[in-house]
Design a protein around this motif. Structure first.
Motif, PDB file in Angstrom:
ATOM      1  N   PHE A  24       0.849  -1.196   0.000  1.00 44.60           N
ATOM      2  CA  PHE A  24       0.000   0.000   0.000  1.00 44.60           C
ATOM      3  C   PHE A  24       0.887   1.248   0.000  1.00 44.60           C
ATOM      4  CE2 PHE A  24      -2.306  -3.355   2.230  1.00 44.60           C
ATOM      5  CZ  PHE A  24      -3.571  -3.324   1.649  1.00 44.60           C
ATOM      6  N   PRO A  25       1.493   1.594  -1.142  1.00 47.70           N
ATOM      7  CA  PRO A  25       2.413   2.738  -1.171  1.00 47.70           C
ATOM      8  C   PRO A  25       1.779   4.041  -0.707  1.00 47.70           C
ATOM      9  CG  PRO A  25       2.519   1.487  -3.225  1.00 47.70           C
ATOM     10  CD  PRO A  25       1.401   0.916  -2.435  1.00 47.70           C
ATOM     11  N   VAL A  26       0.478   4.194  -0.935  1.00 50.51           N
ATOM     12  CA  VAL A  26      -0.185   5.427  -0.506  1.00 50.51           C
ATOM     13  C   VAL A  26      -0.155   5.570   1.008  1.00 50.51           C
ATOM     14  CG1 VAL A  26      -2.507   4.400  -0.408  1.00 50.51           C
ATOM     15  CG2 VAL A  26      -2.243   6.862  -0.806  1.00 50.51           C
ATOM     16  N   LEU A  27      -0.199   4.451   1.727  1.00 50.66           N
ATOM     17  CA  LEU A  27      -0.117   4.515   3.188  1.00 50.66           C
ATOM     18  C   LEU A  27       1.293   4.874   3.635  1.00 50.66           C
ATOM     19  CD1 LEU A  27      -2.306   1.446   4.270  1.00 50.66           C
ATOM     20  CD2 LEU A  27      -2.999   3.824   3.865  1.00 50.66           C
ATOM     21  N   ALA A  28       2.280   4.381   2.915  1.00 49.84           N
ATOM     22  CA  ALA A  28       3.662   4.760   3.230  1.00 49.84           C
ATOM     23  C   ALA A  28       3.856   6.262   3.062  1.00 49.84           C
ATOM     24  CB  ALA A  28       4.635   3.992   2.346  1.00 49.84           C
ATOM     25  N   ALA A  29       3.293   6.809   1.983  1.00 48.25           N
ATOM     26  CA  ALA A  29       3.442   8.239   1.722  1.00 48.25           C
ATOM     27  C   ALA A  29       2.718   9.087   2.757  1.00 48.25           C
ATOM     28  CB  ALA A  29       2.920   8.567   0.328  1.00 48.25           C
ATOM     29  N   ARG A  30       1.674   8.505   3.362  1.00 52.31           N
ATOM     30  CA  ARG A  30       0.853   9.278   4.293  1.00 52.31           C
ATOM     31  C   ARG A  30       0.961   8.744   5.724  1.00 52.31           C
ATOM     32  NH1 ARG A  30      -4.462  11.784   2.816  1.00 52.31           N
ATOM     33  NH2 ARG A  30      -3.337  13.319   4.058  1.00 52.31           N
ATOM     34  N   ARG A  31       2.045   8.089   6.031  1.00 52.90           N
ATOM     35  CA  ARG A  31       2.178   7.404   7.317  1.00 52.90           C
ATOM     36  C   ARG A  31       2.026   8.348   8.514  1.00 52.90           C
ATOM     37  NH1 ARG A  31       8.012   4.794   7.157  1.00 52.90           N
ATOM     38  NH2 ARG A  31       7.423   4.536   4.968  1.00 52.90           N
ATOM     39  N   LYS A  32       2.374   9.624   8.366  1.00 57.76           N
ATOM     40  CA  LYS A  32       2.280  10.575   9.477  1.00 57.76           C
ATOM     41  C   LYS A  32       0.988  11.391   9.444  1.00 57.76           C
ATOM     42  CE  LYS A  32       6.249   9.272  10.991  1.00 57.76           C
ATOM     43  NZ  LYS A  32       6.299   8.343  12.147  1.00 57.76           N
ATOM     44  N   ALA A  33       0.134  11.128   8.464  1.00 54.37           N
ATOM     45  CA  ALA A  33      -1.108  11.888   8.327  1.00 54.37           C
ATOM     46  C   ALA A  33      -2.169  11.364   9.287  1.00 54.37           C
ATOM     47  CB  ALA A  33      -1.625  11.790   6.896  1.00 54.37           C
ATOM     48  N   PRO A  34      -2.945  12.256   9.914  1.00 47.93           N
ATOM     49  CA  PRO A  34      -4.029  11.791  10.784  1.00 47.93           C
ATOM     50  C   PRO A  34      -5.155  11.149   9.985  1.00 47.93           C
ATOM     51  CG  PRO A  34      -4.058  14.190  10.595  1.00 47.93           C
ATOM     52  CD  PRO A  34      -2.821  13.716   9.901  1.00 47.93           C
ATOM     53  N   GLY A  35      -5.870  10.235  10.630  1.00 46.18           N
ATOM     54  CA  GLY A  35      -6.929   9.511   9.950  1.00 46.18           C
ATOM     55  C   GLY A  35      -7.999  10.402   9.346  1.00 46.18           C
ATOM     56  N   THR A  36      -8.241  11.568   9.948  1.00 42.75           N
ATOM     57  CA  THR A  36      -9.283  12.472   9.463  1.00 42.75           C
ATOM     58  C   THR A  36      -8.980  13.028   8.084  1.00 42.75           C
ATOM     59  OG1 THR A  36      -8.180  14.237  10.700  1.00 42.75           O
ATOM     60  CG2 THR A  36     -10.109  13.226  11.723  1.00 42.75           C
ATOM     61  N   THR A  37      -7.727  12.974   7.650  1.00 40.60           N
ATOM     62  CA  THR A  37      -7.349  13.585   6.372  1.00 40.60           C
ATOM     63  C   THR A  37      -7.353  12.589   5.212  1.00 40.60           C
ATOM     64  OG1 THR A  37      -4.967  13.185   6.631  1.00 40.60           O
ATOM     65  CG2 THR A  37      -5.873  15.190   7.638  1.00 40.60           C
TER      66      THR A  37
END
Length: 230
Positions: free
Chosen positions: A117-130
């Motif tokens: 899931f590369p998109v999760l790697a790119a957004r690993r520090k993003a909060p769930g709300t975003t």
């Protein structure tokens, strides 16, 4: 892996399921289709142990779990990908992934999750709300894989998602199958289900009315879509 026998369920005096029989084997993807209100989500809640007004039997990995509480079913390797995704909004992507306990040596390490899931790697520090709806669905699936679940109960994973995201989820389901895990796929999008499932059950008014292998399902797709009202 999963055997359901004569499972009935009630909400008070109203009966929602009527003597449902189904099974899911190791390394098998089984789809459950039905109209809204047919009893699909009730069945999932019975399997995971959240709906207790039931009769009949549920066996998982050869063990009777009919009266076993939900947390013990999860610890035994039964994973639930909820239809509302169940993301912890105040936590980051990585915190959501690290939160659940591992229940077997099948647990996907974080590196494998990020590779899949590369998109999760790119957004690993993003909060769930975003996260977008597709990103939340990928996170919900990845979080369950992190536990090492032997059986995944996936409730409407393609709902409301763009075709490219649905195609990626199909690839992940096939990868899960290749590991030997089982998948029970509750899915309104029967065209998508036909691309990943080995067998199909059709649920109508709380009863299993058809049990088909995927070849027969595809041959009868037009008639089945009419029956399902889709």
């Amino acid at each position: 892996m999963l055997e359901v026998t004569d499972l009935s369920a009630w909400y008070g005096q109203a009966q929602a399921l009527h003597k449902v029989d189904l099974r899911v084997g190791e390394g098998e993807v089984v789809a459950l289709a039905g109209r809204n209100g047919a009893g699909k989500t009730t069945l999932v809640r019975c399997l995971i142990g959240l709906h207790r007004q039931i009769d009949g039997g549920v066996r998982f990995l050869g063990r009777d779990v009919t009266r076993v509480p939900a947390h013990r079913r999860a610890r035994a390797g039964m994973g639930w990908v909820q239809d509302d995704r169940g993301i912890y909004a105040s936590l980051t992507v990585e915190e959501n992934l690290l939160l659940p306990p591992r229940v077997s040596d099948r647990a996907w390490p974080l590196g494998r999750v990020y590779e899949a899931f590369p998109v999760l790697a790119a957004r690993r520090k993003a909060p769930g709300t975003t996260l977008s709806g597709g990103e939340q669905q990928m996170l919900a699936i990845a979080r369950t894989l992190r536990t090492g679940a032997r059986l995944l109960l996936m409730d409407e994973p393609s709902e409301g998602l763009a075709p490219v995201i649905v195609a990626r989820i199909g690839e992940i389901i096939r990868e899960i199958k290749a590991t030997g895990a089982g998948v029970l796929l509750i899915e309104q999008n029967v065209k998508f289900a036909a691309t990943v499932a080995d067998r199909h059950y059709l649920l109508s008014q709380g009863r299993v009315v058809e049990s088909l292998d995927n070849d027969e399902f595809q041959r009868r797709e037009g008639d089945l879509l009419k029956h399902l009202g889709i």
